[in-house]
Each structure stands twice: as structure tokens, then as C-alpha cells.
Design a protein around this motif. Structure first.
Motif, PDB file in Angstrom:
ATOM      1  N   LEU A 136       0.851  -1.179   0.000  1.00 60.82           N
ATOM      2  CA  LEU A 136       0.000   0.000   0.000  1.00 60.82           C
ATOM      3  C   LEU A 136       0.888   1.231   0.000  1.00 60.82           C
ATOM      4  CD1 LEU A 136      -2.965   1.087   0.314  1.00 60.82           C
ATOM      5  CD2 LEU A 136      -2.495   1.181   2.766  1.00 60.82           C
ATOM      6  N   LEU A 137       0.632   2.133  -0.939  1.00 65.97           N
ATOM      7  CA  LEU A 137       1.332   3.403  -1.005  1.00 65.97           C
ATOM      8  C   LEU A 137       0.375   4.490  -0.545  1.00 65.97           C
ATOM      9  CD1 LEU A 137       3.982   4.809  -1.884  1.00 65.97           C
ATOM     10  CD2 LEU A 137       2.919   5.183  -4.108  1.00 65.97           C
ATOM     11  N   GLN A 138       0.760   5.213   0.485  1.00 62.36           N
ATOM     12  CA  GLN A 138      -0.060   6.301   1.016  1.00 62.36           C
ATOM     13  C   GLN A 138       0.633   7.633   0.723  1.00 62.36           C
ATOM     14  OE1 GLN A 138      -1.921   5.683   4.939  1.00 62.36           O
ATOM     15  NE2 GLN A 138      -0.655   3.846   5.116  1.00 62.36           N
ATOM     16  N   PHE A 139      -0.153   8.572   0.218  1.00 62.74           N
ATOM     17  CA  PHE A 139       0.420   9.847  -0.192  1.00 62.74           C
ATOM     18  C   PHE A 139      -0.521  10.976   0.194  1.00 62.74           C
ATOM     19  CE2 PHE A 139       0.962  13.047  -3.707  1.00 62.74           C
ATOM     20  CZ  PHE A 139       2.173  13.541  -3.256  1.00 62.74           C
ATOM     21  N   GLN A 140      -0.004  11.931   0.940  1.00 60.96           N
ATOM     22  CA  GLN A 140      -0.764  13.130   1.265  1.00 60.96           C
ATOM     23  C   GLN A 140       0.217  14.301   1.298  1.00 60.96           C
ATOM     24  OE1 GLN A 140      -2.178  11.771   5.229  1.00 60.96           O
ATOM     25  NE2 GLN A 140      -1.140  13.570   6.087  1.00 60.96           N
ATOM     26  N   LEU A 159       5.121   3.725   2.468  1.00 54.16           N
ATOM     27  CA  LEU A 159       5.015   2.432   1.801  1.00 54.16           C
ATOM     28  C   LEU A 159       4.768   1.390   2.874  1.00 54.16           C
ATOM     29  CD1 LEU A 159       5.273   0.669  -0.766  1.00 54.16           C
ATOM     30  CD2 LEU A 159       7.698   0.400  -0.203  1.00 54.16           C
ATOM     31  N   ASN A 160       3.654   0.659   2.764  1.00 55.90           N
ATOM     32  CA  ASN A 160       3.295  -0.366   3.749  1.00 55.90           C
ATOM     33  C   ASN A 160       3.282  -1.742   3.092  1.00 55.90           C
ATOM     34  OD1 ASN A 160       1.052   2.119   4.345  1.00 55.90           O
ATOM     35  ND2 ASN A 160       2.418   1.558   6.001  1.00 55.90           N
ATOM     36  N   TRP A 161       3.736  -2.747   3.843  1.00 58.39           N
ATOM     37  CA  TRP A 161       3.525  -4.138   3.451  1.00 58.39           C
ATOM     38  C   TRP A 161       2.562  -4.746   4.446  1.00 58.39           C
ATOM     39  CZ3 TRP A 161       3.984  -9.042   5.469  1.00 58.39           C
ATOM     40  CH2 TRP A 161       3.824 -10.086   4.547  1.00 58.39           C
ATOM     41  N   PRO A 166       8.636  -9.979   2.175  1.00 54.37           N
ATOM     42  CA  PRO A 166       9.851  -9.801   1.370  1.00 54.37           C
ATOM     43  C   PRO A 166      11.065  -9.352   2.162  1.00 54.37           C
ATOM     44  CG  PRO A 166       8.340  -7.957   1.036  1.00 54.37           C
ATOM     45  CD  PRO A 166       7.603  -8.965   1.886  1.00 54.37           C
ATOM     46  N   ARG A 167      10.888  -8.966   3.415  1.00 59.33           N
ATOM     47  CA  ARG A 167      11.939  -8.531   4.330  1.00 59.33           C
ATOM     48  C   ARG A 167      12.385  -7.110   4.019  1.00 59.33           C
ATOM     49  NH1 ARG A 167      12.801 -12.682   7.476  1.00 59.33           N
ATOM     50  NH2 ARG A 167      14.467 -11.620   8.588  1.00 59.33           N
ATOM     51  N   TYR A 168      13.033  -6.533   5.024  1.00 59.28           N
ATOM     52  CA  TYR A 168      13.353  -5.105   4.982  1.00 59.28           C
ATOM     53  C   TYR A 168      14.212  -4.684   3.789  1.00 59.28           C
ATOM     54  CZ  TYR A 168      15.388  -0.620   6.287  1.00 59.28           C
ATOM     55  OH  TYR A 168      15.826   0.678   6.280  1.00 59.28           O
ATOM     56  N   PRO A 169      15.331  -5.373   3.475  1.00 55.24           N
ATOM     57  CA  PRO A 169      16.165  -4.891   2.365  1.00 55.24           C
ATOM     58  C   PRO A 169      15.398  -4.736   1.051  1.00 55.24           C
ATOM     59  CG  PRO A 169      17.353  -6.530   3.639  1.00 55.24           C
ATOM     60  CD  PRO A 169      15.937  -6.547   4.142  1.00 55.24           C
ATOM     61  N   GLU A 170      14.496  -5.667   0.756  1.00 58.01           N
ATOM     62  CA  GLU A 170      13.727  -5.577  -0.478  1.00 58.01           C
ATOM     63  C   GLU A 170      12.728  -4.421  -0.416  1.00 58.01           C
ATOM     64  OE1 GLU A 170      12.214  -5.992  -4.165  1.00 58.01           O
ATOM     65  OE2 GLU A 170      14.037  -6.942  -3.348  1.00 58.01           O
ATOM     66  N   LEU A 171      12.050  -4.266   0.709  1.00 53.76           N
ATOM     67  CA  LEU A 171      11.102  -3.157   0.838  1.00 53.76           C
ATOM     68  C   LEU A 171      11.825  -1.813   0.804  1.00 53.76           C
ATOM     69  CD1 LEU A 171       8.623  -4.529   3.526  1.00 53.76           C
ATOM     70  CD2 LEU A 171       8.204  -4.186   1.093  1.00 53.76           C
ATOM     71  N   ARG A 172      13.014  -1.768   1.339  1.00 50.02           N
ATOM     72  CA  ARG A 172      13.791  -0.535   1.287  1.00 50.02           C
ATOM     73  C   ARG A 172      14.092  -0.152  -0.154  1.00 50.02           C
ATOM     74  NH1 ARG A 172      18.711   1.801   0.885  1.00 50.02           N
ATOM     75  NH2 ARG A 172      19.507   3.148   2.570  1.00 50.02           N
ATOM     76  N   LYS A 173      14.451  -1.131  -0.996  1.00 54.31           N
ATOM     77  CA  LYS A 173      14.707  -0.853  -2.417  1.00 54.31           C
ATOM     78  C   LYS A 173      13.457  -0.292  -3.093  1.00 54.31           C
ATOM     79  CE  LYS A 173      18.199  -4.475  -3.062  1.00 54.31           C
ATOM     80  NZ  LYS A 173      18.496  -5.774  -3.752  1.00 54.31           N
ATOM     81  N   ARG A 174      12.308  -0.890  -2.784  1.00 52.10           N
ATOM     82  CA  ARG A 174      11.063  -0.426  -3.393  1.00 52.10           C
ATOM     83  C   ARG A 174      10.732   0.988  -2.933  1.00 52.10           C
ATOM     84  NH1 ARG A 174       7.341  -5.917  -2.625  1.00 52.10           N
ATOM     85  NH2 ARG A 174       8.967  -7.392  -3.270  1.00 52.10           N
ATOM     86  N   GLU A 180      12.874   3.248  -1.914  1.00 52.17           N
ATOM     87  CA  GLU A 180      13.835   4.155  -2.535  1.00 52.17           C
ATOM     88  C   GLU A 180      13.391   4.513  -3.951  1.00 52.17           C
ATOM     89  OE1 GLU A 180      18.695   4.599  -3.007  1.00 52.17           O
ATOM     90  OE2 GLU A 180      17.804   2.662  -2.468  1.00 52.17           O
ATOM     91  N   ARG A 181      12.852   3.532  -4.668  1.00 49.55           N
ATOM     92  CA  ARG A 181      12.358   3.800  -6.017  1.00 49.55           C
ATOM     93  C   ARG A 181      11.150   4.737  -5.963  1.00 49.55           C
ATOM     94  NH1 ARG A 181      12.952   5.475 -10.820  1.00 49.55           N
ATOM     95  NH2 ARG A 181      11.388   4.738 -12.314  1.00 49.55           N
ATOM     96  N   VAL A 182      10.267   4.534  -4.988  1.00 49.10           N
ATOM     97  CA  VAL A 182       9.113   5.425  -4.814  1.00 49.10           C
ATOM     98  C   VAL A 182       9.585   6.858  -4.558  1.00 49.10           C
ATOM     99  CG1 VAL A 182       7.212   5.997  -3.256  1.00 49.10           C
ATOM    100  CG2 VAL A 182       7.511   3.655  -4.028  1.00 49.10           C
ATOM    101  N   LEU A 183      10.612   7.027  -3.733  1.00 46.66           N
ATOM    102  CA  LEU A 183      11.145   8.353  -3.456  1.00 46.66           C
ATOM    103  C   LEU A 183      11.703   9.002  -4.714  1.00 46.66           C
ATOM    104  CD1 LEU A 183      13.024   7.792  -0.054  1.00 46.66           C
ATOM    105  CD2 LEU A 183      10.838   8.948  -0.409  1.00 46.66           C
ATOM    106  N   GLU A 184      12.365   8.215  -5.544  1.00 46.82           N
ATOM    107  CA  GLU A 184      12.931   8.753  -6.784  1.00 46.82           C
ATOM    108  C   GLU A 184      11.834   9.220  -7.729  1.00 46.82           C
ATOM    109  OE1 GLU A 184      15.312   5.584  -8.213  1.00 46.82           O
ATOM    110  OE2 GLU A 184      16.922   5.872  -6.744  1.00 46.82           O
ATOM    111  N   VAL A 185      10.774   8.413  -7.865  1.00 45.37           N
ATOM    112  CA  VAL A 185       9.654   8.797  -8.729  1.00 45.37           C
ATOM    113  C   VAL A 185       8.986  10.068  -8.189  1.00 45.37           C
ATOM    114  CG1 VAL A 185       7.361   8.110  -9.551  1.00 45.37           C
ATOM    115  CG2 VAL A 185       9.248   6.450  -9.547  1.00 45.37           C
TER     116      VAL A 185
END
Length: 217
Positions: A43-47, A53-55, A65-73, A75-80
Motif C-alpha cells: 500500500l502506497l499512502q500519499f498526502q 510504503l506499507n507491506w 519480502p523482508r526489509y532490504p527488499e522493501l527498502r529498495k522499493r 527508494e524507487r518510490v522516493l525517486e519517482v
């Protein structure tokens, strides 16, 4: 929208929290957008002032998926988000970084039999009778290498019965604070540090029996 949440530090840090009621005009309420993936596990929450980013383990049968994988995702959300804000010529100024772990823990022992809280949380040993429900919470200051307060650990343990009438505990760890500098890298570094603190606290506050039961590595 979620209410603003900032960690501030001052002379009244240890004051007992008092309930409050706040009224505001309807026109000041900003929207919160919730975007879920197909399975519902993410779940992506934006206001206006938050990007989360929630799992969610309850939403699907997918493995965590564990923390390292969620962190990568994330980080990509932050870039977008940064690219999008750049197109709008809207500067992004991070104010707080927040990491939350929510654990729903069945109160059963290694034989799948109901057990007391102290079987999993040994620091609660000595209580007489059966605890039906309740909550325990605290918050702790976290310091940087110069002994300056930079963040807090919020701990909440609630216990009672789930929707099926089975006894369970809900354990929540939250680390939140202001990054040293308002950059994406510093935000991610604070999340990494928060995760280490949460893992350490979780390990030290739960029993060896619980670690074996949960097959902790």
C-alpha cells in the motif's frame, strides 16, 4: 489524512500526555491517496506531508519480502516522487523519517496450546491470574554520536482476543525522527538505524522460547 507527527525535544519531554480535542474547518482537510498493488499486500499512502510504503501480511498469502527488499522499493518510490515534484517545480523538504513494525502474535506455546504473556514476554512474569486484555506502552529518546536527541522509539503492546476469539498480542515498534540533513540519503540512513534498534529491542524483550517458536534467525 493522517495527523502531522513530529518528534520534538524540550524540558517537558517526560510530561504525562493529556487527551485533547481539535476542531478545524472542513476546507482545511487535505486528501490522502491510497494505492494498492494487485494482491493488496503493498500500500502506497500519499498526502501533502507524508509518503508511506506499507507491506500488509493480512492482505495476501505472499511471503514477507523482508526489509532490504522493501527498502529498495521505497527508494524507487522516493525517486519517482522527486522526479514528479521536479516537473512541478515543487521542492521536496523531508522533515521526519518513520519506520513501523506491527506484529500480531498468537498467544500459544510450542505445543500450540494457549499460554500467558510472560511465556513470550518474560519481563511480565509475576502477574497473578489470567490477563484478559490491556496495553503497555512507552517511548524512549534516541541519541546521535554527539549525544543529541534525534529520534524516539515508541513501543506498544496490546493483548486480548482476535476476531476469532483466540488470544493474541499486537506488538508495535515505531522509530521516528528528523534526518541530520533534509536529503533522501539521510532519510534512508535513519530508517536503517531505526530498523537495527527495532530488531535489537524485539530480540531483548522476547524470550528464548519465543525465538525458537518463531524460528528467528
Amino acid at each position: 489524512p493522517l495527523e502531522p507527527a513530529f518528534e520534538t525535544f524540550g524540558a517537558n519531554d517526560g510530561a504525562i500526555q493529556q487527551p485533547r480535542i481539535e476542531f478545524m474547518p472542513a476546507m482545511t482537510i487535505q486528501p490522502r491517496f491510497l494505492l494498492a498493488n494487485e494482491s493488496g499486500s503493498e500500500l502506497l499512502q500519499f498526502q501533502r506531508d507524508r509518503l508511506h510504503l506499507n507491506w500488509r501480511g493480512f492482505a495476501s498469502e505472499e511471503a514477507y519480502p523482508r526489509y532490504p527488499e522493501l527498502r529498495k522499493r521505497f527508494e524507487r518510490v522516493l525517486e519517482v516522487h522527486r522526479e514528479w515534484a521536479g516537473e512541478l517545480e515543487a521542492p521536496v523538504q523531508p522533515t521526519q523519517a518513520e519506520l513501523v513494525y506491527v506484529n500480531r502474535i498468537p498467544l500459544v506455546d510450542e505445543n500450540k496450546q494457549p499460554c500467558g504473556l510472560s511465556h513470550l514476554f518474560p519481563w511480565l512474569a509475576g502477574l497473578q491470574g489470567l490477563t484478559e486484555n490491556g496495553a503497555f506502552q512507552f517511548r524512549r529518546k534516541l541519541y546521535d554520536e554527539t549525544d543529541q536527541s534525534v529520534a524516539r522509539l515508541h513501543f506498544t503492546l496490546q493483548y486480548g482476543t482476535d476476531e476469532r476469539g483466540q488470544r493474541e498480542a499486537q506488538l508495535v515498534f515505531l522509530v521516528r525522527g528528523r534526518p541530520k540533513e533534509a536529503t533522501q540519503g539521510n532519510c534512508l540512513a535513519m530508517l536503517d538505524a531505526g530498523r537495527k534498534i527495532i530488531v535489537y529491542t524485539f530480540t531483548t524483550m522476547t524470550s528464548e522460547t519465543a525465538h525458537s517458536l518463531w524460528e528467528m534467525q
